[in-house]
Design a protein around this motif. Sequence first.
Motif, PDB file in Angstrom:
ATOM      1  N   ALA A  95       7.364 -11.590   4.727  1.00  0.00           N
ATOM      2  CA  ALA A  95       8.222 -10.409   4.836  1.00  0.00           C
ATOM      3  C   ALA A  95       8.889 -10.113   3.499  1.00  0.00           C
ATOM      4  O   ALA A  95       9.021  -8.952   3.077  1.00  0.00           O
ATOM      5  N   LEU A  96       9.280 -11.187   2.814  1.00  0.00           N
ATOM      6  CA  LEU A  96       9.907 -11.020   1.495  1.00  0.00           C
ATOM      7  C   LEU A  96       8.949 -10.337   0.532  1.00  0.00           C
ATOM      8  O   LEU A  96       9.315  -9.405  -0.200  1.00  0.00           O
ATOM      9  N   VAL A  97       7.690 -10.800   0.551  1.00  0.00           N
ATOM     10  CA  VAL A  97       6.681 -10.203  -0.327  1.00  0.00           C
ATOM     11  C   VAL A  97       6.457  -8.733   0.056  1.00  0.00           C
ATOM     12  O   VAL A  97       6.444  -7.837  -0.802  1.00  0.00           O
ATOM     13  N   ALA A  98       6.335  -8.516   1.379  1.00  0.00           N
ATOM     14  CA  ALA A  98       6.089  -7.147   1.852  1.00  0.00           C
ATOM     15  C   ALA A  98       7.244  -6.233   1.453  1.00  0.00           C
ATOM     16  O   ALA A  98       7.045  -5.095   1.015  1.00  0.00           O
ATOM     17  N   PHE A  99       8.434  -6.780   1.572  1.00  0.00           N
ATOM     18  CA  PHE A  99       9.619  -5.987   1.254  1.00  0.00           C
ATOM     19  C   PHE A  99       9.671  -5.632  -0.233  1.00  0.00           C
ATOM     20  O   PHE A  99      10.028  -4.527  -0.610  1.00  0.00           O
ATOM     21  N   SER A 100       9.263  -6.607  -1.053  1.00  0.00           N
ATOM     22  CA  SER A 100       9.336  -6.359  -2.495  1.00  0.00           C
ATOM     23  C   SER A 100       8.387  -5.232  -2.909  1.00  0.00           C
ATOM     24  O   SER A 100       8.560  -4.629  -3.978  1.00  0.00           O
ATOM     25  N   LEU A 101       7.391  -4.933  -2.053  1.00  0.00           N
ATOM     26  CA  LEU A 101       6.513  -3.796  -2.334  1.00  0.00           C
ATOM     27  C   LEU A 101       7.343  -2.509  -2.501  1.00  0.00           C
ATOM     28  O   LEU A 101       7.103  -1.712  -3.408  1.00  0.00           O
ATOM     29  N   PHE A 102       8.326  -2.363  -1.592  1.00  0.00           N
ATOM     30  CA  PHE A 102       9.137  -1.144  -1.609  1.00  0.00           C
ATOM     31  C   PHE A 102       9.834  -0.983  -2.952  1.00  0.00           C
ATOM     32  O   PHE A 102      10.057   0.097  -3.441  1.00  0.00           O
ATOM     33  N   ARG A 103      10.203  -2.131  -3.512  1.00  0.00           N
ATOM     34  CA  ARG A 103      11.008  -2.152  -4.721  1.00  0.00           C
ATOM     35  C   ARG A 103      10.145  -1.888  -5.951  1.00  0.00           C
ATOM     36  O   ARG A 103      10.531  -1.174  -6.849  1.00  0.00           O
ATOM     37  N   TYR A 104       8.997  -2.526  -5.976  1.00  0.00           N
ATOM     38  CA  TYR A 104       8.290  -2.627  -7.249  1.00  0.00           C
ATOM     39  C   TYR A 104       7.008  -1.805  -7.325  1.00  0.00           C
ATOM     40  O   TYR A 104       6.433  -1.678  -8.374  1.00  0.00           O
ATOM     41  N   VAL A 105       6.530  -1.293  -6.213  1.00  0.00           N
ATOM     42  CA  VAL A 105       5.289  -0.515  -6.289  1.00  0.00           C
ATOM     43  C   VAL A 105       5.662   0.980  -6.274  1.00  0.00           C
ATOM     44  O   VAL A 105       5.702   1.607  -5.239  1.00  0.00           O
ATOM     45  N   GLY A 106       5.997   1.478  -7.419  1.00  0.00           N
ATOM     46  CA  GLY A 106       6.284   2.909  -7.533  1.00  0.00           C
ATOM     47  C   GLY A 106       7.586   3.292  -6.851  1.00  0.00           C
ATOM     48  O   GLY A 106       8.241   2.475  -6.195  1.00  0.00           O
ATOM     49  N   ASP A 107       7.953   4.535  -7.002  1.00  0.00           N
ATOM     50  CA  ASP A 107       9.175   5.040  -6.391  1.00  0.00           C
ATOM     51  C   ASP A 107       8.810   5.781  -5.110  1.00  0.00           C
ATOM     52  O   ASP A 107       8.094   6.768  -5.150  1.00  0.00           O
ATOM     53  N   PRO A 108       9.268   5.289  -3.970  1.00  0.00           N
ATOM     54  CA  PRO A 108       8.878   5.913  -2.705  1.00  0.00           C
ATOM     55  C   PRO A 108       9.282   7.389  -2.631  1.00  0.00           C
ATOM     56  O   PRO A 108       8.565   8.193  -2.033  1.00  0.00           O
ATOM     57  N   ILE A 109      10.408   7.716  -3.253  1.00  0.00           N
ATOM     58  CA  ILE A 109      10.876   9.094  -3.171  1.00  0.00           C
ATOM     59  C   ILE A 109       9.852  10.051  -3.798  1.00  0.00           C
ATOM     60  O   ILE A 109       9.526  11.104  -3.257  1.00  0.00           O
ATOM     61  N   ASN A 110       9.294   9.598  -4.917  1.00  0.00           N
ATOM     62  CA  ASN A 110       8.278  10.408  -5.594  1.00  0.00           C
ATOM     63  C   ASN A 110       7.104  10.714  -4.681  1.00  0.00           C
ATOM     64  O   ASN A 110       6.493  11.772  -4.752  1.00  0.00           O
ATOM     65  N   GLN A 111       6.766   9.722  -3.863  1.00  0.00           N
ATOM     66  CA  GLN A 111       5.626   9.899  -2.978  1.00  0.00           C
ATOM     67  C   GLN A 111       5.923  10.868  -1.835  1.00  0.00           C
ATOM     68  O   GLN A 111       5.027  11.478  -1.276  1.00  0.00           O
TER      69      GLN A 111
END
Lengths: 324, 329
Positions: free
Chosen positions: B20-36
Motif C-alpha cells: 500500500a505504501l508503494v502504491a500510495f507513493s505512485l500518487f506522489r511521484y508519478v506525475g501531477d494528478p491534477i495535470n491529468q
Amino acid sequence: MALLEVHDLVVEFPTRRGVLTAVDEISLHIDEGEVLGVVGESGAGKSMTGNAIIGLLEPPGRIARGEILLDGRRIDNLPYDQMRTIRGKEIGAIFQDPLTSLNPLYTVGEQLVETIQTHTDMTPTQARARALELLIEVGIPAPERRVDQYPHQFSGGMRQRVVIALALCVNPRLIVADEPTTALDVSIQAQIIALLKRLCSEHGTAVMLVTHDMGVIAETADRVAVMYAGRIAEVGPVKQVVKRARHPYTHGLMGSIPVIGHDADRLTQIEGAMPRLTDIPTGCAFNPRCPQATDRCLRDRPEPMPTEDGQVACWLFEKEAAHV
Amino acid sequence: MAAFIVRRLIQSVFVMFFVALVAFSLFRYVGDPINQMVGVETSLKERDALRERLGLNDPMPEQFWRFISSAAVGDFGISYQHKRPVSEMIALRLPATLELSLISAILSLAIGVPMGVYTGLHRDGLLSKVFMTVSLVGISLPTFLIGILMIYLFAVKMTILPSFGRGEVIQLGWWSTGLLTTSGLKALIMPSITLGLFQLTLIMRLVRSEMLEVLRTDYIKFARARGLSNRAVHFGHALKNTMVPVITITGLQLGSIIAFAIITETVFQWPGMGKLFILAIENVDIPIMAAYLLMIALFFVIINLVVDLLYYAVDPRLRIESGTAHGHG
C-alpha cells in the motif's frame, strides 16, 4: 529340493567403458527355514545377488546368464507383473536404511494395510487388525496409537521393526535381508537381529542375510557364503567357516574380528584392497592379496570345489576336494 | 494449526501495508494528478482549488491513512480518466481475468502433471523425447508470439475460433461469466492456452525431474519389494512425494498468471484487468494503477497462504505436533 536355487548367476552392468560383471557365475541354494549368511566386503556383489533374487536390479544392471529357481520354478525371467505377485508374498525384502525405507507421507498402518491388501482378499478392517497384530509381534509398544503415526515419529530401531513387519506381513517363505542392521546403533543391532531370527524361526521363514558383519553371521546364520569380487570364495556351515576357515580370504576375514579376552595389540588385516570390477586379475581374483598364492593362482581361476560340507574356490584344496 | 494461520495472517497484513505504501507513493511521484484531470484552459487558481478539494495538500501521513482506510473497504477513489469509481471498474473486469487465469492454471496442471509423470516413468521413450522437445519450444517462445500464431491459424485461416473478446457472457450477480455459453467457452480456448503454455511446460519439466528423483529413493524400491502394483507405486507413492515442490511452483505461477495476463489480454483484446492496467499506464491513471497493484499483492498473499495450508495437507512431517520422535529405542 531347496527352497531357492541360484545357478551360475551372472549380473552385468553395461557402462560406457564396456560391460562390468558385478556377479560372476554364482551358485547357491537356501533350504526351507534356513538362514544363509552372505558376507564380503563392499562391492563383492552381495547386495547385487540379493537384488537379482527379488527381481529388483537397478537398471542398467541385468541378469546376463544363469537362473534363479523358487521351488523349482524359474523366477528370473518372469514378466514384471508376475514377479510382483511373488515379491512380498513369497519373497520379502528388508533393506539397509530403515530411515528411508518407509514412505514419509503415509502412516505405518496405511503402508501395512496396503501391502496386506495387495496380496490377500482381506477387508480393510481385517487388514487393519492384522497390521496391529504384526506391530505387536515385532515389539512396538502401544500399537493402537502407533499404527496411525507417520514414519518420522518413529526412531531408527522402531522403523526397522516396522520394516520387518512389512516384510513379514503375508508370511513369505524367504526374506532377503540386505544389511538390515548396518544403519542402526550397535545397541539396537542385536535387538533387531534377535527379533528377525525369532520371527523367522517361528514362521519357518528362510533368510538370506546379506551383511559384512561376521559377528551377526556367526550368531544368526546356519550356513555362510563368503563372496569376493563377484564370486563365491567359500560356502559351508557357520561353525566350519568361522572356526576352521579354508579359503585364505575367509581366514583373513576371521582374523580381523577382535576376540574378547584375547589380548591382541593389533588386529590382523588383509593387505591391499579388493580389486575394482574394471581390473580383476587373471587367475584367482584374490591372488594379489593372498599370502599363499602360487604360480597357478596367477594363471588359472579356481572354480568352487566340493568339500565334505560345503564348497571352496581355492587351488590349495584341490586334493582334498578330489577325495570327496 | 490455528496459531499458524493467525501468524500468517499477521504477516500478510504487513505485506499488504508495504505494498500500500508503494502504491500510495505512485500518487506522489508519478506525475501531477491534477495535470491529468484538467484541460489546458484550467487556470492555476482552479487547479489549486481542486488540489485542496482532493486533499492533496494535506500532510503525507494523513493522506496515506485516508488511502489505506478507504482501500481496506474497497474504495480506491475515482479514475482520473474515466471519472468513475475504480472499484466499480475493477469489479467489472475482475471476472474476465480470474476466469482466464484459473482456466489456464487448471489446463496447465491437468496436462502438465500427467505429461511430467509419463516422461518421468518412460524417460527414454520416443513420446517422452517428443514431449521434452516440444516443451522446450513452449518455454522459449514468447507468449504473445504463440497467441498471434494461433490467431492466424485458428481465427484467420480456419475461422473456427474467435480472435478477440470474451464471447457471450452471463451475469451471476455482479460476476459475469463466459463459462456457461458456447461462444464464451470458445473464446476462452486460445487465450487460456496462450497464457497457460509456459506454466504447462514448466510444471511438466518439474514433475518429470521430481519423479526421476523420487523413483530412485529407497522407499520406492521397498514399495516394489512389497509387491505393490506399478500403479500404486507410481501414483500413490512416487507422485505424492513430488507434490510439495509442484504446489510451491504452481502457487507462485498462479500469481504470475494473474499478474502477467496483461500480455495475453492485450493480444486477444480480453476485457480483463490487465488491459485496464495497460490503459491506465498510458493515461497515468494513478488510482487504477494503485488499485491494481494492491489487488495483485492480495492475490499473491492469499495464494501463498493456501499453498502453506496445502503443504500441511500433503506432508505430515510439516505438521507440528507434540509427541514426535521418541528418541532411540
